[in-house]
Design an enzyme around this catalytic site. Structure first.
Site, short mmCIF file in Angstrom:
data_model
loop_
_atom_site.label_atom_id
_atom_site.label_comp_id
_atom_site.label_asym_id
_atom_site.label_seq_id
_atom_site.Cartn_x
_atom_site.Cartn_y
_atom_site.Cartn_z
N GLY A 153 0.78 -1.24 0.00
CA GLY A 153 0.00 0.00 0.00
C GLY A 153 0.80 1.27 0.00
N GLY A 212 3.37 1.53 -2.13
CA GLY A 212 4.03 1.50 -3.43
C GLY A 212 3.29 2.29 -4.48
CB VAL A 237 3.20 -10.56 1.97
CG1 VAL A 237 2.43 -9.26 1.90
CG2 VAL A 237 4.21 -10.66 0.84
CB ALA A 278 4.08 -8.25 -6.81
CE1 TYR A 304 5.51 -9.33 -11.87
CE2 TYR A 304 5.26 -8.75 -14.18
CZ TYR A 304 4.87 -8.62 -12.86
OH TYR A 304 3.82 -7.79 -12.53
#
Length: 328
Positions: A8, A10, A40, A61, A163
């Site tokens: 949040g 980012g 996380v 991520a 990715y």
């Protein structure tokens, strides 16, 4: 509604936090950039963050192409292990709604049509073709030129880099969580998101950020291949708005629903570089002919499903968005 926003602090996550506040909801920010312990992958910390939460927007991520495969373990750890820890904690806490930051990279190449053989799926581009400047995929049957089109959510997944593989795995994990718990899972498959607070000067940033960083230093943006790669550039505020409608979406429980999230107005990478250069009054882009293994040639979204089912509409035009981004 009280919403946990992983990542949040980012780029995209911070805009989601603002959008939640604007509609009177409460955002709980969980981000290592904001709190170094907020990882996380830490079950205890995630469990604590989920107390009293109604839904989760999972934005945390590791993104971009990075360094090929040398950082593959870090991608898998942050993206897939992190998602697994979060979903396990959600199941224990009884939090039953997830909005996942998905990605168009799960498709690999976009949709292509051969005049003779119809819809086809070209394989990965050969190194010898890229070195020779032959960037366009050809028909796998007759080697003829192909016409690129927009990809829909029912296209088969074909991740072409580390990715992309982790983003697809995130969706599979979320689908398994939804089936097991009866929860609602929505994956917003973001296309090329750009806008304020986009990270710069890192191999994990997006192409718009690379160009903006070069212009800020008074240098010409370097455009790889021939600059004719088609992408769908979508503004970060429109992406945040898509998260708001996804949080309230009447999606079926026990399954994952995916939505392409793009502007619906494709542009080439060269066009984007020129738009930024003009807005910055900077040097014209230079087309280098260089390439990156793992890049796809054309990938653009058909976002009509998100518009039809959830009523989302992008509001920031390409021209206005690029001018704003150039001034940041």
């Amino acid at each position: 509604m009280r919403v946990l926003v992983t990542g949040g602090a980012g780029f995209i996550g911070s805009h989601i936090v603002e959008a939640l506040a604007a509609q009177g909801d409460e955002a709980v920010v969980f981000d290592v950039r904001d709190k170094p312990w907020a990882d996380v992958r830490d079950p205890e910390k995630v469990a604590g963050a989920l107390r009293g939460v109604d839904a989760v927007c999972h934005q945390a991520a590791m993104v971009g192409l990075g360094d090929g495969v040398t950082d593959a373990a870090e991608y898998v750890s942050r993206n897939d292990l992190g998602t697994a820890v979060l979903l396990s904690a959600m199941a224990r806490a009884g939090v039953a709604r997830l909005v996942l930051a998905g990605s168009m990279v799960v498709y690999g190449e976009g949709r292509y049509t051969c005049a003779r053989h119809g819809a086809v799926r070209p394989g990965p581009r050969a190194v010898e073709d890229l070195k020779a400047g032959r960037f366009e995929p050809t028909c796998p049957v007759c080697a003829a030129e192909l016409a690129p089109g927009s990809v829909t959510e029912d296209a088969p997944a074909d991740p072409r880099n580390v990715y992309a593989a982790t983003k697809l795995a995130q969706e599979h994990l979320a689908a398994a969580w939804a089936r097991s718990t009866g929860g609602v899972a929505v994956s917003l498959r973001y296309h090329n998101v750009y806008g304020p607070r986009m990270p710069r000067d890192t191999p994990y940033a997006g192409v718009a950020s690379f160009f903006r960083s070069a212009l800020a230093r008074g240098r010409a943006p370097k455009v790889f291949e021939d600059g004719r790669q088609r992408r769908d550039f979508v503004h970060v505020r429109d992406v945040a708005a898509a998260n708001m409608v996804a949080l309230a979406a009447p999606c079926a429980p026990g399954a994952l629903t995916a939505y392409n999230t793009g502007s619906g107005a494709p542009h080439t990478v060269g066009e984007m570089a020129r738009a930024l250069a003009e807005a910055c009054d900077g040097p014209r882009p230079v087309v280098t002919g260089e390439y990156r293994l793992g890049d796809v040639r054309h990938i653009t979204a058909d976002s009509s499903r998100l518009r039809a089912e959830l009523g989302w509409r992008p509001e920031v035009s390409f021209e206005d968005g690029m001018r704003e981004f150039a001034r940041e």
